[in-house]
Design a protein around this motif. Structure first.
Motif, mmCIF file in Angstrom:
data_model
loop_
_atom_site.group_PDB
_atom_site.id
_atom_site.type_symbol
_atom_site.label_atom_id
_atom_site.label_comp_id
_atom_site.label_asym_id
_atom_site.label_seq_id
_atom_site.Cartn_x
_atom_site.Cartn_y
_atom_site.Cartn_z
ATOM 1 N N LEU A 78 0.844 -1.183 -0.145
ATOM 2 C CA LEU A 78 0.043 -0.133 0.045
ATOM 3 C C LEU A 78 1.011 1.295 -0.002
ATOM 4 N N PRO A 79 0.440 2.330 -0.395
ATOM 5 C CA PRO A 79 1.116 3.408 -0.320
ATOM 6 C C PRO A 79 1.180 4.147 0.958
ATOM 7 N N GLU A 80 2.219 4.432 1.245
ATOM 8 C CA GLU A 80 2.554 4.880 2.590
ATOM 9 C C GLU A 80 1.401 5.936 3.405
ATOM 10 N N ALA A 81 0.814 6.648 2.743
ATOM 11 C CA ALA A 81 -0.221 7.472 3.128
ATOM 12 C C ALA A 81 -1.641 6.754 3.861
ATOM 13 N N ARG A 82 -1.568 5.374 3.373
ATOM 14 C CA ARG A 82 -2.834 4.473 3.520
ATOM 15 C C ARG A 82 -2.387 3.519 4.350
ATOM 16 N N ARG A 83 -1.152 3.187 4.483
ATOM 17 C CA ARG A 83 -0.662 1.909 5.238
ATOM 18 C C ARG A 83 -1.001 1.904 6.542
ATOM 19 N N GLY A 84 -0.705 2.875 7.246
ATOM 20 C CA GLY A 84 -1.103 2.980 8.752
ATOM 21 C C GLY A 84 -2.733 3.020 9.053
ATOM 22 N N ALA A 85 -3.529 3.472 8.354
ATOM 23 C CA ALA A 85 -4.779 3.356 8.717
ATOM 24 C C ALA A 85 -5.350 1.729 8.203
ATOM 25 N N LEU A 86 -4.781 1.357 7.291
ATOM 26 C CA LEU A 86 -5.357 0.148 6.940
ATOM 27 C C LEU A 86 -4.831 -0.899 7.974
ATOM 28 N N THR A 87 -3.480 -0.928 8.237
ATOM 29 C CA THR A 87 -3.082 -1.676 9.496
ATOM 30 C C THR A 87 -3.826 -1.576 10.565
ATOM 31 N N ALA A 88 -4.294 -0.370 10.935
ATOM 32 C CA ALA A 88 -5.227 -0.235 12.070
ATOM 33 C C ALA A 88 -6.486 -1.096 12.188
ATOM 34 N N LEU A 89 -7.023 -0.925 10.912
ATOM 35 C CA LEU A 89 -8.215 -1.462 10.478
ATOM 36 C C LEU A 89 -8.117 -2.934 10.292
ATOM 37 N N ARG A 90 -7.075 -3.633 10.206
ATOM 38 C CA ARG A 90 -6.567 -4.984 10.068
ATOM 39 C C ARG A 90 -6.768 -5.387 11.628
ATOM 40 N N ALA A 91 -5.875 -4.697 12.526
ATOM 41 C CA ALA A 91 -5.825 -4.943 13.902
ATOM 42 C C ALA A 91 -7.260 -4.933 14.623
ATOM 43 N N LEU A 92 -7.931 -3.848 14.273
ATOM 44 C CA LEU A 92 -9.636 -3.888 14.773
ATOM 45 C C LEU A 92 -10.526 -5.053 14.213
ATOM 46 N N CYS A 93 -10.261 -5.326 12.994
ATOM 47 C CA CYS A 93 -10.674 -6.746 12.517
ATOM 48 C C CYS A 93 -10.428 -7.922 13.331
ATOM 49 N N PRO A 96 -7.793 8.400 4.545
ATOM 50 C CA PRO A 96 -7.623 7.648 5.881
ATOM 51 C C PRO A 96 -8.066 8.409 7.127
ATOM 52 N N GLU A 97 -7.990 9.699 7.073
ATOM 53 C CA GLU A 97 -8.235 10.543 8.369
ATOM 54 C C GLU A 97 -9.740 10.399 8.685
ATOM 55 N N LYS A 98 -10.681 10.197 7.466
ATOM 56 C CA LYS A 98 -12.026 9.994 7.813
ATOM 57 C C LYS A 98 -12.551 8.762 8.320
ATOM 58 N N ILE A 99 -11.873 7.711 8.133
ATOM 59 C CA ILE A 99 -12.282 6.394 8.801
ATOM 60 C C ILE A 99 -13.062 6.625 10.067
ATOM 61 N N ASP A 100 -14.191 6.065 10.220
ATOM 62 C CA ASP A 100 -14.887 6.218 11.509
ATOM 63 C C ASP A 100 -14.386 4.799 12.449
ATOM 64 N N PHE A 101 -13.492 4.743 13.022
ATOM 65 C CA PHE A 101 -13.026 3.551 13.545
ATOM 66 C C PHE A 101 -14.306 3.141 14.909
ATOM 67 N N THR A 102 -14.752 4.368 15.420
ATOM 68 C CA THR A 102 -15.685 3.542 16.501
ATOM 69 C C THR A 102 -16.990 2.992 15.675
ATOM 70 N N LEU A 103 -17.527 3.662 14.771
ATOM 71 C CA LEU A 103 -18.622 2.930 13.749
ATOM 72 C C LEU A 103 -18.056 1.510 13.461
ATOM 73 N N LEU A 104 -16.813 1.494 13.035
ATOM 74 C CA LEU A 104 -16.467 0.481 12.341
ATOM 75 C C LEU A 104 -16.370 -0.750 13.563
ATOM 76 N N ARG A 105 -16.056 -0.397 14.442
ATOM 77 C CA ARG A 105 -15.745 -1.484 15.861
ATOM 78 C C ARG A 105 -17.077 -1.820 16.201
ATOM 79 N N ASP A 106 -18.294 -0.919 16.266
ATOM 80 C CA ASP A 106 -19.616 -1.304 16.430
ATOM 81 C C ASP A 106 -19.977 -2.327 15.658
ATOM 82 N N LEU A 107 -19.826 -1.905 14.238
ATOM 83 C CA LEU A 107 -20.182 -3.065 13.065
ATOM 84 C C LEU A 107 -19.680 -4.322 13.051
ATOM 85 N N LEU A 108 -18.249 -4.481 13.377
ATOM 86 C CA LEU A 108 -17.588 -5.651 13.593
ATOM 87 C C LEU A 108 -18.173 -6.369 14.937
#
Length: 121
Positions: A16-31, A98-110
């Motif tokens: 992934l491009p560096e600008a997105r890697r951190g957010a998607l790595t965090a998303l993976r960890a949440l999943c 990446p900054e617009k990802i709503d991790f709270t909503l995603l956590r609740d959905l997961l």
């Protein structure tokens, strides 16, 4: 949808491009934290989480956005009010940056996905 040829999620994230890697790595960890009992796989070129050999959640870095696919219509229906203000398309939430990802909503959905037994509908 842009498909990736990575053989596993580690390779997918590394490419992934560096600008997105951190957010998607965090998303993976949440999943991985919320979807206990699910198996992490690559499906259709994106990381996916399946239970009983059925995919229920996936995510991808697309050209114009980051998508999180919620394959359980019952969970999407239960969260209709909270999803109403978000960019949705065919079961996928789209975040433009990446900054617009709503991790709270995603956590609740997961969590709701993990707590909902039976076949994905």
């Amino acid at each position: 949808m842009v498909q990736n040829s990575a053989e596993d999620v580690d390779q997918y994230l590394a490419e992934l491009p560096e600008a997105r890697r951190g957010a998607l790595t965090a998303l993976r960890a949440l999943c991985r934290a919320e979807l206990t009992g699910f198996r992490e796989v690559m499906a259709y070129g994106m990381p996916a989480y399946e239970r009983d050999a059925t995919g229920e959640v996936a995510f991808a870095s697309q050209k114009q956005y980051i998508s999180v696919c919620l394959l359980r219509t019952d969970v999407r229906d239960a969260f209709a009010d909270r999803l109403a203000g978000h960019d949705m398309g065919e079961g996928c939430l789209r975040f433009r940056t990446p900054e617009k990802i709503d991790f709270t909503l995603l956590r609740d959905l997961l969590r709701a996905t993990a707590a909902t037994p039976g076949p994905a509908r």
